[in-house]
Motif scaffolding. Structure first.
Motif, PDB file in Angstrom:
ATOM      1  N   LEU A   1      -5.807   0.645  11.455  1.00  0.00           N
ATOM      2  CA  LEU A   1      -6.393   1.110  10.199  1.00  0.00           C
ATOM      3  C   LEU A   1      -6.445  -0.004   9.159  1.00  0.00           C
ATOM      4  CD1 LEU A   1      -4.481   4.492   9.668  1.00  0.00           C
ATOM      5  CD2 LEU A   1      -6.817   4.217  10.522  1.00  0.00           C
TER       6      LEU A   1
ATOM      7  N   HIS B   1      -9.155   3.881   7.080  1.00  0.00           N
ATOM      8  CA  HIS B   1      -8.212   4.800   6.449  1.00  0.00           C
ATOM      9  C   HIS B   1      -9.015   5.553   5.387  1.00  0.00           C
ATOM     10  CE1 HIS B   1      -4.334   6.257   5.111  1.00  0.00           C
ATOM     11  NE2 HIS B   1      -3.698   5.447   5.951  1.00  0.00           N
TER      12      HIS B   1
ATOM     13  N   SER C   1      -1.486   0.674  10.029  1.00  0.00           N
ATOM     14  CA  SER C   1      -2.333   0.178   8.944  1.00  0.00           C
ATOM     15  C   SER C   1      -1.896  -1.234   8.548  1.00  0.00           C
ATOM     16  CB  SER C   1      -2.277   1.111   7.730  1.00  0.00           C
ATOM     17  OG  SER C   1      -0.951   1.343   7.318  1.00  0.00           O
TER      18      SER C   1
END
Length: 285
Positions: free
Chosen positions: A130, A155, A264
């Motif tokens: 992400l 995201h 992420s």
């Protein structure tokens, strides 16, 4: 992410107004307005190219009569010296577009190349990479598009399309329970169709979140590998799990191997050295 010309039209308007304000005095002073030219976009390093569709829209926006030949496509790997595209037509139009094309494509290609390198290292179909909101103001759609080209997943796009309860929200609310309950009530009252995601700073918060439920994803913020594994045992696949914080090219495989659903990485967009491209122009005598 599906991008249309309309999605980026405002960005193109800003870019041309910023650079031109209607005039390229240097080129107008030196070059006849009817001069026909040709240019090649050359890669000066190895990596993944991104932004070709955007380049087409930039040239078209500036002068619809310019003819573009794309020799590569977005997501292709290129080598130093490869010709990426060729453009021909009014030389003044080509020169007006040159820096805008390069600025966008150099950044997009850098982001796509970096994203691709992370995706390759994960080498795990379960764990998705992400991006974050750590993007250049005004260019988020462009940078997240580049992440997609590189094989990453977007995201939330902004503060409006997901509720993400972070540590400061938890502290302001007086704890995990209050924060979750307030957000669930807010979603119900506003009749929102958005995901509810919450960060956990430690295993104690993970346990509280599991007991309360009603959320879509737990973000394990700055967890070690050992604590990540313990958290996954506690969560037991009841919720999506994302790892975040201080994850880099050297340790991302270790987090992916834990079995998290998402990782992420803010560095995909906030720590980028531009990809080296050059637009070489010529003209007919």
């Amino acid at each position: 992410m599906k991008i249309s010309r309309d999605n980026v039209l405002d960005i193109l308007k800003i870019a041309f107004n910023e650079d031109l304000k209607g005039k390229d005095h240097s080129s107008i002073a030196c070059i006849d307005k009817d001069k026909i030219g040709h240019a090649k976009l050359i890669s000066k390093e190895n990596g993944m190219i991104a932004g070709l569709q955007l380049a087409e829209w930039i040239f078209e926006y500036n002068d619809s009569k310019l003819k573009l030949l794309k020799l590569k496509k977005d997501g292709d790997y290129v080598k130093k010296g490869d010709t990426i595209l060729e453009v021909s037509g009014n030389l003044l139009s080509i020169l007006r577009s040159e820096r805008i094309v390069l600025n966008f494509m150099q950044r997009m290609s850098a982001i796509a190349t970096k994203t691709s390198s992370f995706v390759k290292i994960i080498n795990n179909k379960k764990t998705k990479l992400l991006d974050t909101r750590k993007t250049t103001p005004g260019n988020r759609i462009i940078e997240k598009w580049a992440v997609n080209i590189g094989g990453g997943v977007n995201h939330r796009f902004g503060l409006y399309d997901m509720i993400l309860i972070k540590d400061n929200h938890i502290d302001f609310c007086g704890g995990v329970k209050n924060a979750i309950n307030k957000c669930k009530n807010y979603i119900d009252q506003k009749k929102l169709d958005i995901k509810l995601v919450i960060e956990a700073r430690n295993l104690s918060e993970v346990k509280q979140i599991i007991n309360l439920g009603g959320i879509n994803r737990i973000i394990l913020d700055n967890f070690t590998i050992g604590k990540t594994k313990k958290a996954l045992i506690l969560i037991n696949k009841k919720f999506e799990v994302e790892s975040s914080g201080n994850i880099n090219i050297k340790n991302i495989t270790n987090y992916a191997d834990c079995g998290v659903d998402y990782i992420s990485v803010g560095a995909l967009t906030h720590s980028i050295n531009n990809f080296d491209l050059s637009l070489i122009s010529s003209y007919k005598i």
